[in-house]
Structures are given as C-alpha cells and as structure tokens.
Design a protein around this motif. Structure first.
Motif, PDB file in Angstrom:
ATOM      1  N   GLY A 115     -23.638  42.508 -87.966  1.00 41.22           N
ATOM      2  CA  GLY A 115     -25.306  42.599 -88.073  1.00 41.22           C
ATOM      3  C   GLY A 115     -25.808  43.743 -87.741  1.00 41.22           C
ATOM      4  N   VAL A 116     -25.378  44.938 -87.586  1.00 36.17           N
ATOM      5  CA  VAL A 116     -25.918  46.033 -86.964  1.00 36.17           C
ATOM      6  C   VAL A 116     -25.945  47.116 -88.060  1.00 36.17           C
ATOM      7  N   LEU A 117     -25.592  46.964 -89.230  1.00 30.19           N
ATOM      8  CA  LEU A 117     -25.585  48.195 -90.399  1.00 30.19           C
ATOM      9  C   LEU A 117     -27.067  48.327 -90.866  1.00 30.19           C
ATOM     10  N   LEU A 118     -27.755  49.360 -90.704  1.00 29.93           N
ATOM     11  CA  LEU A 118     -29.071  49.829 -91.557  1.00 29.93           C
ATOM     12  C   LEU A 118     -28.745  49.986 -93.001  1.00 29.93           C
ATOM     13  N   GLU A 119     -29.873  49.758 -93.627  1.00 28.20           N
ATOM     14  CA  GLU A 119     -29.840  49.991 -95.063  1.00 28.20           C
ATOM     15  C   GLU A 119     -29.516  51.532 -95.254  1.00 28.20           C
ATOM     16  N   ALA A 120     -29.705  52.591 -94.312  1.00 25.59           N
ATOM     17  CA  ALA A 120     -29.443  53.868 -94.384  1.00 25.59           C
ATOM     18  C   ALA A 120     -28.075  54.011 -94.478  1.00 25.59           C
ATOM     19  N   GLY A 121     -27.208  53.138 -93.859  1.00 24.71           N
ATOM     20  CA  GLY A 121     -25.817  53.230 -94.033  1.00 24.71           C
ATOM     21  C   GLY A 121     -25.044  53.406 -92.552  1.00 24.71           C
ATOM     22  N   MET A 122     -25.775  53.621 -91.606  1.00 22.72           N
ATOM     23  CA  MET A 122     -25.160  53.633 -90.479  1.00 22.72           C
ATOM     24  C   MET A 122     -25.689  52.531 -89.441  1.00 22.72           C
ATOM     25  N   ALA A 123     -25.046  52.427 -88.469  1.00 22.30           N
ATOM     26  CA  ALA A 123     -25.079  51.321 -87.453  1.00 22.30           C
ATOM     27  C   ALA A 123     -26.187  51.724 -86.243  1.00 22.30           C
ATOM     28  N   LEU A 124     -26.665  50.470 -86.031  1.00 26.20           N
ATOM     29  CA  LEU A 124     -27.609  50.357 -84.701  1.00 26.20           C
ATOM     30  C   LEU A 124     -26.748  50.539 -83.576  1.00 26.20           C
ATOM     31  N   ARG A 125     -27.228  50.863 -82.317  1.00 28.85           N
ATOM     32  CA  ARG A 125     -26.284  50.862 -81.022  1.00 28.85           C
ATOM     33  C   ARG A 125     -26.350  49.280 -80.588  1.00 28.85           C
ATOM     34  N   GLY A 126     -25.314  48.800 -81.171  1.00 27.74           N
ATOM     35  CA  GLY A 126     -24.986  47.319 -80.801  1.00 27.74           C
ATOM     36  C   GLY A 126     -23.969  47.106 -79.620  1.00 27.74           C
ATOM     37  N   THR A 127     -24.091  46.277 -78.758  1.00 22.98           N
ATOM     38  CA  THR A 127     -22.854  46.285 -77.762  1.00 22.98           C
ATOM     39  C   THR A 127     -22.765  44.708 -77.780  1.00 22.98           C
ATOM     40  N   PHE A 128     -21.456  44.300 -77.849  1.00 23.99           N
ATOM     41  CA  PHE A 128     -21.136  42.751 -77.791  1.00 23.99           C
ATOM     42  C   PHE A 128     -20.043  42.587 -76.752  1.00 23.99           C
ATOM     43  N   LEU A 129     -20.357  41.796 -75.743  1.00 23.91           N
ATOM     44  CA  LEU A 129     -19.582  41.282 -74.798  1.00 23.91           C
ATOM     45  C   LEU A 129     -18.755  40.067 -75.561  1.00 23.91           C
ATOM     46  N   ILE A 130     -17.252  40.301 -75.691  1.00 21.24           N
ATOM     47  CA  ILE A 130     -16.311  39.186 -76.026  1.00 21.24           C
ATOM     48  C   ILE A 130     -15.385  38.588 -74.879  1.00 21.24           C
ATOM     49  N   ASP A 131     -15.428  37.276 -74.979  1.00 18.94           N
ATOM     50  CA  ASP A 131     -14.719  36.743 -73.828  1.00 18.94           C
ATOM     51  C   ASP A 131     -13.047  36.650 -74.032  1.00 18.94           C
ATOM     52  N   ARG A 132     -12.418  36.001 -73.412  1.00 18.03           N
ATOM     53  CA  ARG A 132     -10.785  36.105 -73.550  1.00 18.03           C
ATOM     54  C   ARG A 132     -10.438  35.275 -74.572  1.00 18.03           C
ATOM     55  N   ASP A 133     -11.306  34.163 -75.091  1.00 18.66           N
ATOM     56  CA  ASP A 133     -10.924  33.598 -76.179  1.00 18.66           C
ATOM     57  C   ASP A 133     -11.578  34.271 -77.409  1.00 18.66           C
ATOM     58  N   GLY A 134     -11.829  35.245 -77.550  1.00 22.75           N
ATOM     59  CA  GLY A 134     -12.641  35.822 -78.819  1.00 22.75           C
ATOM     60  C   GLY A 134     -14.139  35.101 -79.025  1.00 22.75           C
ATOM     61  N   ILE A 135     -14.743  35.037 -78.207  1.00 21.75           N
ATOM     62  CA  ILE A 135     -16.115  34.299 -78.413  1.00 21.75           C
ATOM     63  C   ILE A 135     -17.090  35.322 -77.743  1.00 21.75           C
ATOM     64  N   VAL A 136     -18.240  35.427 -78.953  1.00 25.09           N
ATOM     65  CA  VAL A 136     -19.148  36.572 -78.208  1.00 25.09           C
ATOM     66  C   VAL A 136     -19.988  35.816 -77.201  1.00 25.09           C
ATOM     67  N   ARG A 137     -20.025  36.374 -76.155  1.00 26.03           N
ATOM     68  CA  ARG A 137     -20.914  35.826 -74.913  1.00 26.03           C
ATOM     69  C   ARG A 137     -22.094  36.578 -74.760  1.00 26.03           C
ATOM     70  N   HIS A 138     -22.422  37.908 -75.174  1.00 24.53           N
ATOM     71  CA  HIS A 138     -23.501  38.652 -75.074  1.00 24.53           C
ATOM     72  C   HIS A 138     -23.904  39.569 -75.898  1.00 24.53           C
ATOM     73  N   ALA A 139     -24.857  39.755 -76.397  1.00 21.49           N
ATOM     74  CA  ALA A 139     -25.108  40.894 -77.471  1.00 21.49           C
ATOM     75  C   ALA A 139     -26.529  41.441 -77.501  1.00 21.49           C
ATOM     76  N   VAL A 140     -26.837  42.903 -77.418  1.00 24.15           N
ATOM     77  CA  VAL A 140     -27.887  43.716 -77.280  1.00 24.15           C
ATOM     78  C   VAL A 140     -27.800  44.692 -78.425  1.00 24.15           C
ATOM     79  N   VAL A 141     -28.691  44.884 -79.106  1.00 25.01           N
ATOM     80  CA  VAL A 141     -28.773  46.039 -80.141  1.00 25.01           C
ATOM     81  C   VAL A 141     -30.233  46.906 -79.885  1.00 25.01           C
ATOM     82  N   ASN A 142     -29.782  48.142 -79.669  1.00 25.20           N
ATOM     83  CA  ASN A 142     -30.690  49.175 -79.602  1.00 25.20           C
ATOM     84  C   ASN A 142     -31.125  49.924 -80.852  1.00 25.20           C
ATOM     85  N   ASP A 143     -32.247  50.332 -81.004  1.00 26.48           N
ATOM     86  CA  ASP A 143     -32.547  51.502 -82.285  1.00 26.48           C
ATOM     87  C   ASP A 143     -31.867  52.553 -81.868  1.00 26.48           C
TER      88      ASP A 143
END
Length: 197
Positions: A115-143
C-alpha cells in the motif's frame, strides 16, 4: 499502511542484492520466519534522502541483530541499480557496502501489496515491523520529503518484544528500562505531572 497491522505480511519472491554483493534471484520474505523483520520502502536509488536512511539503518544493524531482527530494504529499482549504488562510495553519492538485502521491486508488485505505491510509480517511505510469525505489528508511512527515525524503529522492536515477554502494554514514550506511565487514570495523571511540569 494501517490496514496491514495485525494481518499476515504479504509474502514475495524477488531478486535482491545481498550483503556480500551477490544477486539472489529467489529472495523470499517467508525465509525470515522465526525472526523479526523491519521491512522498509524508499523511493529511488541515487537520490538524496534515501542514502541517509539506508546508512542509518546499516549503522544500527548490529543493534537490530542483537534483537533477532533483520532489516530488508525495497525500492522499484532493478537489482543492477542496487548493485551499482552499493558499489559507489558514499562520498560520491553511493551507499557503500551496506550489510542488509536490497530487494528489486521492478514490477512494483511488492510496493503495491504493502500500500505504499504512488501513482507516479515510486514508493512512499513505508516501514513495517513484522513479527516471528510473519504478522505485521507496526506500520508507519512517510511522504517523500520526510526521512524516518531509525531510533523509533528500534524502540518499536523493543516494545513488541517487551509485550511478548511480559504481556504488558507499552504506553506513550515507553522505552526499555525507563519508567513508564501506568495504564490507569491515576497512573496517567502521575506520569503527566512528572513529565509535563
């Protein structure tokens, strides 16, 4: 983005440039199960804010590793661009021999899944913390103009591990080993009176 938090991190297989500069054509996120992962997206190689973030992640990599946490970077550039950027000295606009994988998202599917792809075709500065079971536990997205805080990424790994170990919540500004606000009305009032004058 927030809709991924509590859900399984979208898996992917792509080509990555590895710490030893080899190109791994079948790099899989699933291979990191059993470890914590900070998966971060950045707009483009050979730009100005991105190297500062990547070098900051690399400098903090030993600390992440002591927490059983791996760092993985992703952009829409090719593996050849990643390799060239790694093999360009920092003083010439490169990132040098950083020691975590850089994934090539040339078809932009990974950025789209997270969910970080811009229409211009590049990614926003997304950071995702994934736990040992592969679950996303934290997400933050910067412009694009806003670089991320690597210390905050480390703090979130600490908070997740503290919660997993003790079952306790981690309130505002929680840091490992420091006094935290108690999650009660009295605890909140006491905390605010001590920390806000």
């Amino acid at each position: 983005m927030s809709f991924l938090v509590t859900r399984k991190a979208p898996d992917f297989s792509a080509t990555a440039v590895m710490p030893d500069n080899s190109m791994k054509p079948d790099f899989n996120l699933a291979d990191y199960r059993g470890k914590y992962v900070v998966l971060f997206f950045y707009p483009l190689d050979f730009t100005f804010v991105c190297p500062s973030e990547i070098l900051a992640f690399d400098k903090s990599l030993p600390e992440f590793k002591t927490k059983n946490c791996e760092i993985i970077g992703v952009s829409i550039d090719s593996q050849f661009s990643h390799w060239a950027w790694k093999n360009t000295p920092v003083v010439q606009g490169g990132i040098g021999n950083i020691q975590f994988p850089l994934v090539a998202d040339l078809d932009k599917n990974i950025s789209r899944q997270y969910g970080v792809l811009l229409e211009a075709g590049m990614a926003l500065r997304g950071t995702f913390l994934i736990d040992r079971d592969g679950i996303v536990r934290h997400a933050v997205v910067n412009d694009l103009p806003l670089g991320r805080n690597i210390g905050e990424a480390l703090r979130m790994v600490d908070a997740l591990q503290f919660h997993e170990k003790h079952g306790d919540v981690c309130p505002a500004n929680w840091e490992e080993g420091k006094e935290a606000m108690k999650p009660t009305a009295t605890g909140v009032a006491d905390y605010l009176s001590k920390h806000n004058g």
